[in-house]
Write a protein that holds these residues in place. Structure first.
Motif, PDB file in Angstrom:
ATOM      1  N   GLY A  28       0.746  -1.249   0.000  1.00 15.50           N
ATOM      2  CA  GLY A  28       0.000   0.000   0.000  1.00 15.50           C
ATOM      3  C   GLY A  28       0.772   1.293   0.000  1.00 15.50           C
ATOM      4  N   ASP A  29       2.051   1.299  -0.396  1.00 15.97           N
ATOM      5  CA  ASP A  29       2.774   2.569  -0.409  1.00 15.97           C
ATOM      6  C   ASP A  29       2.572   3.354  -1.700  1.00 15.97           C
ATOM      7  N   VAL A  30       1.983   2.735  -2.711  1.00 15.18           N
ATOM      8  CA  VAL A  30       1.589   3.424  -3.942  1.00 15.18           C
ATOM      9  C   VAL A  30       0.104   3.179  -4.135  1.00 15.18           C
ATOM     10  N   VAL A  45      -4.022  -0.454  -4.575  1.00 11.98           N
ATOM     11  CA  VAL A  45      -2.678  -0.223  -4.053  1.00 11.98           C
ATOM     12  C   VAL A  45      -1.727  -1.303  -4.553  1.00 11.98           C
ATOM     13  N   CYS A  46      -0.447  -1.008  -4.449  1.00 10.53           N
ATOM     14  CA  CYS A  46       0.561  -1.975  -4.862  1.00 10.53           C
ATOM     15  C   CYS A  46       0.794  -3.004  -3.767  1.00 10.53           C
ATOM     16  N   PHE A  55       2.234  -6.825  -7.518  1.00  7.69           N
ATOM     17  CA  PHE A  55       1.742  -6.032  -8.640  1.00  7.69           C
ATOM     18  C   PHE A  55       1.639  -4.566  -8.258  1.00  7.69           C
ATOM     19  N   CYS A  56       1.595  -3.746  -9.294  1.00 11.17           N
ATOM     20  CA  CYS A  56       1.519  -2.303  -9.134  1.00 11.17           C
ATOM     21  C   CYS A  56       0.105  -1.873  -8.762  1.00 11.17           C
ATOM     22  N   PRO A  92       3.180   5.368 -15.146  1.00 11.26           N
ATOM     23  CA  PRO A  92       3.093   3.905 -15.122  1.00 11.26           C
ATOM     24  C   PRO A  92       4.372   3.277 -15.662  1.00 11.26           C
ATOM     25  N   CYS A  93       4.793   2.194 -15.045  1.00  8.72           N
ATOM     26  CA  CYS A  93       5.962   1.461 -15.525  1.00  8.72           C
ATOM     27  C   CYS A  93       5.613   0.811 -16.870  1.00  8.72           C
TER      28      CYS A  93
END
Length: 136
Positions: A28-30, A45-46, A55-56, A92-93
């Motif tokens: 949950g940091d992203v 969340v990631c 996963f992202c 986004p990556c």
């Protein structure tokens, strides 16, 4: 379609960011939020894992959207907060860019929020996205 501003979508992504550890894993940091063509918003969340199977945040938001049987993303954003409390919008990556594209081919025109007043289409962020011409 319901109008949602970039700031509102950024706030929706910020609202789900709650970094915490479970064992040695960070969750949950992203946070990410997206707006569908039908005007619905989804967030996620990631999940970071040591084995690379996590996963992202964009994947989590997209999964919530697909669970609701929607596939076309109008706009999407991901955010992260550093240890000083400063917020950042994350592009986004490459994996997420391709994932967005493959959910629905029309998502190539999804608007990706890159800042409060900066956006780009997925088409701009994912060059050479069309099927190639034959060699001969």
């Amino acid at each position: 379609m319901i109008t949602v501003s970039n700031d509102e979508l950024i706030a929706a992504a910020q609202a789900v960011v709650h970094p915490h550890k479970v064992g040695d894993r960070l969750f949950g940091d992203v946070g990410a939020a997206l707006l569908t063509e039908d005007g619905n918003t989804y967030a996620g969340v990631c999940i970071d894992t040591g084995s690379g199977t996590g996963f992202c945040a964009e994947h989590a938001a997209i999964s919530a959207m697909v669970t609701a049987r929607e596939y076309r993303i109008a706009r999407i954003v991901a955010v992260w907060r550093d240890e000083d409390g400063v917020w950042f919008v994350l592009p986004p990556c490459g994996r997420c860019r391709e994932f967005i594209r493959q959910i629905d081919w029309d998502n190539i025109d999804t608007e990706v929020i890159l800042g409060r007043r900066r956006t780009a289409t997925l088409r701009e962020l994912l060059p050479a996205n069309e099927w190639p011409d034959p060699l001969d």
